[in-house]
Design a protein around this motif. Structure first.
Motif, PDB file in Angstrom:
ATOM      1  N   LEU A 195      55.995  36.603 -42.382  1.00 27.14           N
ATOM      2  CA  LEU A 195      57.495  36.472 -41.789  1.00 27.14           C
ATOM      3  C   LEU A 195      57.857  37.901 -41.148  1.00 27.14           C
ATOM      4  CD1 LEU A 195      60.093  35.283 -41.845  1.00 27.14           C
ATOM      5  CD2 LEU A 195      60.589  36.239 -44.127  1.00 27.14           C
ATOM      6  N   LEU A 196      57.424  38.963 -41.619  1.00 25.87           N
ATOM      7  CA  LEU A 196      57.593  40.131 -40.868  1.00 25.87           C
ATOM      8  C   LEU A 196      57.087  40.189 -39.345  1.00 25.87           C
ATOM      9  CD1 LEU A 196      58.685  43.099 -40.385  1.00 25.87           C
ATOM     10  CD2 LEU A 196      56.728  43.949 -41.515  1.00 25.87           C
ATOM     11  N   PHE A 197      55.717  39.669 -39.296  1.00 26.35           N
ATOM     12  CA  PHE A 197      55.100  39.641 -37.866  1.00 26.35           C
ATOM     13  C   PHE A 197      55.847  38.585 -37.141  1.00 26.35           C
ATOM     14  CE2 PHE A 197      51.218  41.741 -39.967  1.00 26.35           C
ATOM     15  CZ  PHE A 197      51.480  42.812 -39.233  1.00 26.35           C
ATOM     16  N   TYR A 198      56.274  37.528 -37.678  1.00 30.03           N
ATOM     17  CA  TYR A 198      56.969  36.529 -37.068  1.00 30.03           C
ATOM     18  C   TYR A 198      58.326  36.933 -36.288  1.00 30.03           C
ATOM     19  CZ  TYR A 198      59.194  31.825 -35.947  1.00 30.03           C
ATOM     20  OH  TYR A 198      59.834  30.837 -35.352  1.00 30.03           O
ATOM     21  N   ILE A 199      58.874  37.899 -37.069  1.00 29.63           N
ATOM     22  CA  ILE A 199      60.280  38.242 -36.622  1.00 29.63           C
ATOM     23  C   ILE A 199      59.839  39.357 -35.484  1.00 29.63           C
ATOM     24  CG2 ILE A 199      62.043  39.913 -37.070  1.00 29.63           C
ATOM     25  CD1 ILE A 199      62.202  38.709 -40.097  1.00 29.63           C
ATOM     26  N   LEU A 200      58.809  40.109 -35.585  1.00 28.06           N
ATOM     27  CA  LEU A 200      58.171  41.063 -34.519  1.00 28.06           C
ATOM     28  C   LEU A 200      58.023  40.312 -33.211  1.00 28.06           C
ATOM     29  CD1 LEU A 200      56.117  43.711 -36.605  1.00 28.06           C
ATOM     30  CD2 LEU A 200      58.645  43.840 -35.711  1.00 28.06           C
ATOM     31  N   THR A 201      57.551  39.044 -33.224  1.00 24.05           N
ATOM     32  CA  THR A 201      57.220  38.247 -31.866  1.00 24.05           C
ATOM     33  C   THR A 201      58.289  38.213 -31.083  1.00 24.05           C
ATOM     34  OG1 THR A 201      57.550  36.228 -32.968  1.00 24.05           O
ATOM     35  CG2 THR A 201      55.412  36.947 -33.282  1.00 24.05           C
ATOM     36  N   PHE A 202      59.778  38.100 -31.848  1.00 27.62           N
ATOM     37  CA  PHE A 202      60.773  37.759 -30.958  1.00 27.62           C
ATOM     38  C   PHE A 202      61.277  39.223 -30.733  1.00 27.62           C
ATOM     39  CE2 PHE A 202      60.895  34.039 -33.791  1.00 27.62           C
ATOM     40  CZ  PHE A 202      60.992  33.280 -32.892  1.00 27.62           C
ATOM     41  N   VAL A 203      61.176  40.234 -31.661  1.00 31.04           N
ATOM     42  CA  VAL A 203      61.487  41.675 -31.239  1.00 31.04           C
ATOM     43  C   VAL A 203      60.657  41.855 -30.034  1.00 31.04           C
ATOM     44  CG1 VAL A 203      61.364  43.890 -31.833  1.00 31.04           C
ATOM     45  CG2 VAL A 203      62.133  42.316 -33.335  1.00 31.04           C
ATOM     46  N   GLY A 204      59.144  41.941 -29.778  1.00 26.96           N
ATOM     47  CA  GLY A 204      58.519  42.304 -28.744  1.00 26.96           C
ATOM     48  C   GLY A 204      58.838  41.438 -27.415  1.00 26.96           C
ATOM     49  N   VAL A 206      61.904  41.290 -26.663  1.00 25.46           N
ATOM     50  CA  VAL A 206      62.759  41.507 -25.945  1.00 25.46           C
ATOM     51  C   VAL A 206      62.759  43.083 -25.535  1.00 25.46           C
ATOM     52  CG1 VAL A 206      65.438  42.073 -26.331  1.00 25.46           C
ATOM     53  CG2 VAL A 206      64.533  40.046 -27.286  1.00 25.46           C
ATOM     54  N   PHE A 207      62.039  43.768 -26.106  1.00 25.51           N
ATOM     55  CA  PHE A 207      61.830  45.422 -26.574  1.00 25.51           C
ATOM     56  C   PHE A 207      60.256  45.537 -25.982  1.00 25.51           C
ATOM     57  CE2 PHE A 207      65.499  44.733 -29.025  1.00 25.51           C
ATOM     58  CZ  PHE A 207      66.395  45.215 -28.368  1.00 25.51           C
ATOM     59  N   ASN A 208      59.980  46.578 -25.329  1.00 25.12           N
ATOM     60  CA  ASN A 208      58.403  47.110 -25.361  1.00 25.12           C
ATOM     61  C   ASN A 208      58.277  48.189 -26.205  1.00 25.12           C
ATOM     62  OD1 ASN A 208      59.775  49.232 -24.305  1.00 25.12           O
ATOM     63  ND2 ASN A 208      59.192  48.827 -22.139  1.00 25.12           N
ATOM     64  N   GLY A 209      57.075  48.581 -26.637  1.00 23.71           N
ATOM     65  CA  GLY A 209      56.907  49.683 -27.723  1.00 23.71           C
ATOM     66  C   GLY A 209      57.551  50.980 -27.481  1.00 23.71           C
ATOM     67  N   LEU A 210      57.681  51.572 -26.109  1.00 22.27           N
ATOM     68  CA  LEU A 210      58.233  52.692 -25.889  1.00 22.27           C
ATOM     69  C   LEU A 210      59.909  52.575 -26.140  1.00 22.27           C
ATOM     70  CD1 LEU A 210      57.696  55.300 -24.803  1.00 22.27           C
ATOM     71  CD2 LEU A 210      58.090  54.535 -22.468  1.00 22.27           C
ATOM     72  N   THR A 211      60.573  51.373 -25.968  1.00 21.80           N
ATOM     73  CA  THR A 211      61.861  51.099 -26.086  1.00 21.80           C
ATOM     74  C   THR A 211      62.147  51.291 -27.616  1.00 21.80           C
ATOM     75  OG1 THR A 211      62.363  49.903 -24.061  1.00 21.80           O
ATOM     76  CG2 THR A 211      63.944  49.865 -25.780  1.00 21.80           C
ATOM     77  N   LEU A 212      61.260  50.778 -28.370  1.00 23.05           N
ATOM     78  CA  LEU A 212      61.440  50.729 -30.042  1.00 23.05           C
ATOM     79  C   LEU A 212      61.131  52.057 -30.379  1.00 23.05           C
ATOM     80  CD1 LEU A 212      59.483  47.475 -30.803  1.00 23.05           C
ATOM     81  CD2 LEU A 212      61.984  47.787 -30.775  1.00 23.05           C
ATOM     82  N   LEU A 213      60.183  52.889 -29.860  1.00 26.86           N
ATOM     83  CA  LEU A 213      59.919  54.221 -29.995  1.00 26.86           C
ATOM     84  C   LEU A 213      61.097  55.055 -29.829  1.00 26.86           C
ATOM     85  CD1 LEU A 213      57.920  56.369 -31.391  1.00 26.86           C
ATOM     86  CD2 LEU A 213      56.981  56.693 -28.964  1.00 26.86           C
ATOM     87  N   ILE A 214      61.832  54.739 -28.708  1.00 24.42           N
ATOM     88  CA  ILE A 214      63.098  55.654 -28.482  1.00 24.42           C
ATOM     89  C   ILE A 214      64.154  55.300 -29.475  1.00 24.42           C
ATOM     90  CG2 ILE A 214      64.899  55.873 -26.674  1.00 24.42           C
ATOM     91  CD1 ILE A 214      63.023  55.476 -24.412  1.00 24.42           C
TER      92      ILE A 214
END
Length: 277
Positions: A195-204, A206-214
């Motif tokens: 379920l966590l990875f499924y939610i991360l597919t939607f997050v990815g 919208v955002f890239n890794g650098l934006t999530l890091l910021i």
């Protein structure tokens, strides 16, 4: 004096007495006890227990010093995130944000090259300035970074072995956790990870890794401060969310074949035991 007196000393707890007994007026006759005087039968001597933690502290001082070093580093990080020193926390936060925002517009090679060039310009300028002062007889021309150059960065063999053991233990622990999730040792845990990875597919999307890091850096530096200011309200809402998640988890486990039956059997077994006690 009439009578006889004997002294019993527990040697294993104190290495110094074991190594140099004659220095303290003790004649060793065995590893467990030492007697002064041999006249007559020994009178009853009350036992004087030595706390085990004292003996352990004599044998593990090196481990304690390394533990204190790690604890000190952890406390510094906590103080940095809680803004105990506003100046230091502000400088670190600003440098991180400037670096990450620069990576949004430039490549990592370009950002690293510019940062290194700026750092070298600063250190070389300061070194040349000291040389100029020496030329006009207004300074000794010493390297301004000599204190940092004299710091010993080498590791002893014991420190290297301990560090390698810590790294190996963390790698093994991570491998065990991955095996637990991906080989479905616990069905509920594997479903939660899916379920966590499924939610991360939607997050990815919208955002890239650098934006999530910021966003992560901003959260790390702001959430502890907000929590300290509004701790009571946050704890109340977190408790409500935790209770709801616990109810949902219990319902899921009850609907999964096998887990509900095992829980009922465990409850049935523990009930009579509790009544008997």
């Amino acid at each position: 004096m009439n009578g006889s007196y004997r002294l019993v000393v527990d040697i294993p707890a104190f290495g110094c007495l074991q190594r140099e007994p004659h220095r303290f007026g003790i004649v060793p006759t065995s590893m467990e006890s030492h007697w002064l005087g041999t006249k007559g039968a020994p009178p009853p001597i009350p036992s004087l227990p030595v706390p085990l933690k004292w003996a352990k502290s004599l044998r593990s001082s090196g481990v304690c010093s390394l533990s204190l070093g790690g604890a000190e580093m952890g406390s510094k990080v906590v103080d940095l995130l809680h803004w105990k020193d506003a100046k230091t926390s502000g400088v670190v936060f600003t440098c991180l944000m400037v670096s990450l925002l620069s990576l949004l517009h430039f490549s990592i090679v370009s950002v690293a090259a510019h940062v290194a060039l700026l750092l070298l310009c600063g250190t070389i300028s300061l070194r040349v300035y000291r040389k100029v002062l020496q030329a006009v007889h207004r300074g000794d021309g010493a390297n301004p970074f000599q204190a940092y150059l004299d710091v010993d960065l080498t590791l002893t063999q014991e420190q290297t072995e301990r560090l390698s053991q810590q790294i190996a233990s963390r790698v093994v622990s991570a491998a065990i956790q991955l095996r637990h999730f991906f080989l479905v040792e616990d069905l509920v845990d594997s479903l939660k990870l899916a379920l966590l990875f499924y939610i991360l597919t939607f997050v990815g999307a919208v955002f890239n890794g650098l934006t999530l890091l910021i966003l992560g850096v901003i959260g790390v530096f702001t959430v502890p401060l907000l929590y300290r200011q509004h701790q009571a309200q946050i704890d109340q809402y977190v408790g409500l969310v935790t209770n709801q998640l616990s109810h949902i988890k219990a319902k899921i486990r009850a609907k999964i074949p096998g887990t509900g039956a095992l829980a009922s059997v465990a409850a049935a077994v523990s009930g009579p035991k509790a009544k008997a006690e």
